[in-house]
Design a protein around this motif. Structure first.
Motif, short mmCIF file in Angstrom:
data_model
loop_
_atom_site.label_atom_id
_atom_site.label_comp_id
_atom_site.label_asym_id
_atom_site.label_seq_id
_atom_site.Cartn_x
_atom_site.Cartn_y
_atom_site.Cartn_z
N THR A 94 41.19 0.48 57.89
CA THR A 94 42.55 0.56 58.41
C THR A 94 42.74 1.97 58.98
O THR A 94 41.90 2.85 58.76
CB THR A 94 43.57 0.33 57.29
OG1 THR A 94 43.43 1.38 56.33
CG2 THR A 94 43.38 -1.04 56.62
N GLU B 222 40.53 -3.55 55.29
CA GLU B 222 41.12 -4.89 55.41
C GLU B 222 40.05 -5.87 55.85
O GLU B 222 39.01 -5.48 56.37
CB GLU B 222 42.30 -4.90 56.37
CG GLU B 222 41.94 -4.60 57.80
CD GLU B 222 43.17 -4.52 58.70
OE1 GLU B 222 44.31 -4.52 58.20
OE2 GLU B 222 42.97 -4.45 59.93
N ARG B 223 40.33 -7.16 55.60
CA ARG B 223 39.44 -8.23 56.03
C ARG B 223 39.95 -8.80 57.34
O ARG B 223 41.16 -8.99 57.52
CB ARG B 223 39.40 -9.34 54.98
CG ARG B 223 38.66 -9.00 53.74
CD ARG B 223 38.55 -10.25 52.84
NE ARG B 223 37.84 -9.95 51.64
CZ ARG B 223 38.40 -9.71 50.45
NH1 ARG B 223 39.71 -9.75 50.34
NH2 ARG B 223 37.67 -9.46 49.39
N ARG B 224 38.99 -9.09 58.24
CA ARG B 224 39.32 -9.76 59.50
C ARG B 224 38.29 -10.85 59.75
O ARG B 224 37.13 -10.71 59.40
CB ARG B 224 39.28 -8.77 60.67
CG ARG B 224 40.38 -7.76 60.64
CD ARG B 224 40.44 -7.00 61.93
NE ARG B 224 41.38 -5.90 61.79
CZ ARG B 224 41.33 -4.79 62.49
NH1 ARG B 224 40.38 -4.62 63.39
NH2 ARG B 224 42.22 -3.84 62.30
N LEU C 117 34.77 -6.68 56.95
CA LEU C 117 35.54 -5.56 56.41
C LEU C 117 35.64 -4.49 57.49
O LEU C 117 34.65 -4.14 58.12
CB LEU C 117 34.85 -4.98 55.18
CG LEU C 117 34.71 -5.93 53.99
CD1 LEU C 117 33.83 -5.31 52.93
CD2 LEU C 117 36.08 -6.28 53.43
N GLY D 109 44.76 -0.39 50.67
CA GLY D 109 45.07 -0.39 52.10
C GLY D 109 44.14 0.48 52.94
O GLY D 109 44.45 0.77 54.09
N LEU E 89 40.48 -2.46 49.32
CA LEU E 89 41.37 -3.46 49.92
C LEU E 89 42.78 -3.31 49.35
O LEU E 89 43.77 -3.30 50.10
CB LEU E 89 40.83 -4.87 49.67
CG LEU E 89 39.58 -5.26 50.43
CD1 LEU E 89 38.91 -6.47 49.79
CD2 LEU E 89 39.91 -5.55 51.89
#
Length: 131
Positions: A84, A68-70, A81, A65, A62
């Protein structure tokens, strides 16, 4: 057999020579590339780890980069998770490096008959992995 497969897995994962991430993190990136958003708990279960250990494994991904968390679109309380674009590139490059390493090892260290035997064995092993 388990020991040999484990050593082979480590050698294949190590072939991408990712000095900035661990083999466990490489494994997480690979799992995320194959699934559209998963929770830390899902990852922990698939890797046979505790939730806390997986959280520690994911944190540097994380921060760098690569992941990422959504919010889960079906359940806004859950965080998923996802890779990217940089994480996806990393997976593609790693897979290519590992594929080239394995192909080179098979070419260099095995006879044609041994390569056929490996392919036949893979058919049997693949069957064992199906649910």
């Amino acid at each position: 057999m388990r020991a040999v497969i484990g050593r082979l897995r480590r050698r294949i994962l190590g072939a991408a020579e990712a000095d900035d991430i661990t083999l466990g993190q490489v494994s997480v990136l690979t799992r995320l590339a194959d699934r559209a958003g998963v929770t830390v708990s899902d990852l922990a279960a698939s890797e046979g780890m505790r939730h806390q250990s997986m959280t520690a494994t994911v944190a540097p991904l994380l921060a760098s980069g690569l992941v990422e968390r959504r919010r889960d679109p079906h359940d806004g309380r859950r965080l998923l998770l996802v890779l990217t674009p940089a994480g996806r590139r990393r997976v593609v490059e790693g897979r290519q490096a590992r594929q080239e390493w394995l192909a080179g090892q098979l070419e260099e260290k095995c006879t044609e008959e041994e390569r056929r035997t490996v392919i036949e064995a893979m058919t049997v092993l693949e069957r064992l992995t199906r649910d």
